[in-house]
Design an enzyme around this catalytic site. Structure first.
Site, PDB file in Angstrom:
ATOM      1  N   TYR A   4      35.982  10.886 -33.654  1.00 36.20           N
ATOM      2  CA  TYR A   4      35.194  11.574 -34.892  1.00 36.20           C
ATOM      3  C   TYR A   4      33.900  11.344 -34.097  1.00 36.20           C
ATOM      4  CZ  TYR A   4      31.979  11.693 -39.064  1.00 36.20           C
ATOM      5  OH  TYR A   4      31.458  11.954 -39.115  1.00 36.20           O
ATOM      6  N   ASP A  31      41.301   4.219 -35.466  1.00 41.87           N
ATOM      7  CA  ASP A  31      40.289   4.589 -37.111  1.00 41.87           C
ATOM      8  C   ASP A  31      41.350   5.370 -37.824  1.00 41.87           C
ATOM      9  OD1 ASP A  31      39.439   6.037 -38.529  1.00 41.87           O
ATOM     10  OD2 ASP A  31      37.361   6.889 -37.426  1.00 41.87           O
ATOM     11  N   LYS A  75      36.748   9.292 -47.661  1.00 40.63           N
ATOM     12  CA  LYS A  75      37.090  10.146 -47.269  1.00 40.63           C
ATOM     13  C   LYS A  75      38.265   9.807 -48.092  1.00 40.63           C
ATOM     14  CE  LYS A  75      34.158  11.682 -43.876  1.00 40.63           C
ATOM     15  NZ  LYS A  75      35.029  11.240 -42.612  1.00 40.63           N
ATOM     16  N   ARG A 112      24.745 -10.398 -49.734  1.00 39.49           N
ATOM     17  CA  ARG A 112      25.160  -9.554 -48.275  1.00 39.49           C
ATOM     18  C   ARG A 112      26.289  -9.836 -47.768  1.00 39.49           C
ATOM     19  NH1 ARG A 112      22.704 -11.951 -43.990  1.00 39.49           N
ATOM     20  NH2 ARG A 112      20.601 -11.839 -45.188  1.00 39.49           N
TER      21      ARG A 112
HETATM   22  C1  LIG Z   1      34.053  10.777 -41.796  1.00 37.06           C
HETATM   23  C2  LIG Z   1      34.454  10.016 -40.434  1.00 37.06           C
HETATM   24  C3  LIG Z   1      33.991   8.601 -39.730  1.00 37.06           C
HETATM   25  C4  LIG Z   1      32.665   8.313 -40.533  1.00 37.06           C
HETATM   26  O1  LIG Z   1      32.879   7.687 -42.097  1.00 37.06           O
HETATM   27  P1  LIG Z   1      31.093   7.945 -42.634  1.00 37.06           P
HETATM   28  O2  LIG Z   1      31.963   7.513 -43.480  1.00 37.06           O
HETATM   29  O3  LIG Z   1      30.770   9.140 -42.587  1.00 37.06           O
HETATM   30  O4  LIG Z   1      30.470   7.203 -41.924  1.00 37.06           O
HETATM   31  C5  LIG Z   1      34.714   8.190 -38.842  1.00 37.06           C
HETATM   32  N1  LIG Z   1      35.931   8.825 -38.835  1.00 37.06           N
HETATM   33  C6  LIG Z   1      36.036   9.001 -39.127  1.00 37.06           C
HETATM   34  C7  LIG Z   1      38.253  10.073 -38.788  1.00 37.06           C
HETATM   35  C8  LIG Z   1      36.234  10.350 -40.543  1.00 37.06           C
HETATM   36  O5  LIG Z   1      36.615  11.768 -40.648  1.00 37.06           O
END
Ligand SMILES: *Cc1c(COP(=O)(O)O)cnc(C)c1O
Length: 377
Positions: free
Chosen positions: A98, A170, A195, A46
């Site tokens: 998001y 982000d 992504k 962890r």
């Molecule tokens: C998908 C996404 C998230 C969340 O990520 P997960 O891996 O699904 O938890 C956060 N920000 C953006 C811009 C996203 O497209």
């Protein structure tokens, strides 16, 4: 080294122990104490794992930060970064982030006393007006999701500096291949590595990068204490995905640009949102801080019925949640990524039942056009 080379030669070109080109998957929960007289880097997985460390160092290098941290999902990364704040603190947050991030701000952190004000972060004056004596950070996503509003990262970061705020970005849509917010003066970058970084729709993972050691230590304390850490297999998959990021992003971006241009001239389409289009608001700001418009855009059909029909008729695009995979994904923000945003709020943001978000994949663009054309008809 240019950025494409850096994706491959990222310091983990091969394993120094064996020469293996693939990062070794160290599948263990604990590490035997090899000596009681010396400190040992790894003791419990962890707290740290060599496969995870390879990705953490790689993302820090790519984003130009000092420290990187990997998490079990993008949401775990966002939630853990927000965990560095305390009850009573206030965060200025872009309204069209998001949906899942919206939910942790609005439902959870608010309940625990971390306050926020949602703003249109493409307008600096709104960010400035939201400042309070308790404000500790600004949280943005640029381009925003799903309407592609652009935040001026340099202006935002310099305002933040002047008021001792931490700027958190982000960077999921752009990836460090196209945009590096730390270079613009921001402090923390987060990613859903699910992504483009993973890139093959086969792993859930998240990352955070800190500009400096002080911020890094605060994030590490949350990562280690709360333990939303990923497994080594997932770290291997993201490391593998990063190696092909340039080829995937360049190709998908080309397709996105072609599709967006074509749709914006089609009578069946009401609007297209994409910073790659001429005269798109924020295009100049975006071009000043990113190396391309990316591979995701959204568009509105004339009616809600047409949008639903499109999503149920399209053949090559997967009508699905998510983005950034090798396959084209058509998603319906109102029912998917932004379902967690209350209807009234969605309406205010302009997220309607006519809005479809496209993440261009690696299929031949002609096939996608033919497919979209049929689905629109
Ligand atoms: C998908 C996404 C998230 C969340 O990520 P997960 O891996 O699904 O938890 C956060 N920000 C953006 C811009 C996203 O497209």
């Amino acid at each position: 080294m240019k950025k494409g080379t850096l994706l491959i030669h990222n310091g983990h070109d091969y394993d120094p122990g064996t020469g293996a080109l693939g990062v070794p998957i160290i599948q263990t929960s604990t590490f035997a104490k090899l000596s009681f007289s010396e400190d040992q880097e790894f003791d419990y997985a962890r707290s740290g794992n060599p496969t995870r460390k390879a990705l953490e160092e790689t993302i820090a290098l790519l984003e130009g930060g000092e420290y990187g941290y990997a998490f079990s999902s993008g949401m775990a990364a966002a939630a853990s970064v927000l965990g560095i704040f305390a009850a009573g603190d206030h965060i200025i947050t872009a309204a069209d982030i998001y949906g899942g991030t919206y939910r942790i701000f609005e439902v959870f952190y608010k309940r625990w006393g971390l306050n926020h004000t949602f703003v249109d972060a493409s307008r600096m004056e709104e960010i400035e007006a939201a400042l309070t004596p308790q404000t500790k950070a600004i949280f943005v996503e640029t381009p925003s999701n799903p309407l592609f509003k652009i935040t001026d990262l340099k202006a935002c970061a310099s305002f933040a500096r002047a008021h001792n705020l931490i700027t958190i970005v982000d960077n999921t849509f752009m990836t460090p291949y196209l945009q590096r917010p730390l270079e613009a003066g921001c402090d923390i970058v987060i990613h859903s590595a699910t992504k483009f970084l993973g890139g093959h729709s086969d792993v859930i993972s998240g990352l955070a990068v800190a500009r400096n050691r002080a911020l890094g230590k605060r994030i590490y304390a949350v990562q280690n204490s709360f333990g939303a850490v990923p497994g080594p297999w997932d770290m291997f998959l993201v490391m593998r995905g990063i190696k092909t990021l340039k080829a995937r992003m360049e190709e998908s971006q080309k397709t996105a640009l072609k599709l967006a241009r074509w749709l914006s001239s089609d009578k069946r389409v009401e609007a297209v949102y994409y910073p790659g289009l001429d005269c798109f608001p924020g295009k100049a700001v975006h071009e000043g801080q990113a190396d391309g418009p990316g591979a995701v855009f959204s568009f509105e059909t004339r009616t809600e019925e047409a949008a639903v029909k499109f999503l149920s008729s399209v053949q090559y695009a997967a009508a699905a949640v998510s983005l950034g995979g090798v396959e084209t994904i058509a998603s319906y923000p109102i029912r998917m990524s932004h379902a967690a945003v209350p209807p009234l709020e969605r309406k205010k943001l302009g997220i309607t039942g006519k809005l479809i978000r496209i993440s261009a994949g690696l299929e031949d663009c002609d096939d996608l056009m033919e497919d979209f054309d049929k689905a629109l008809s």
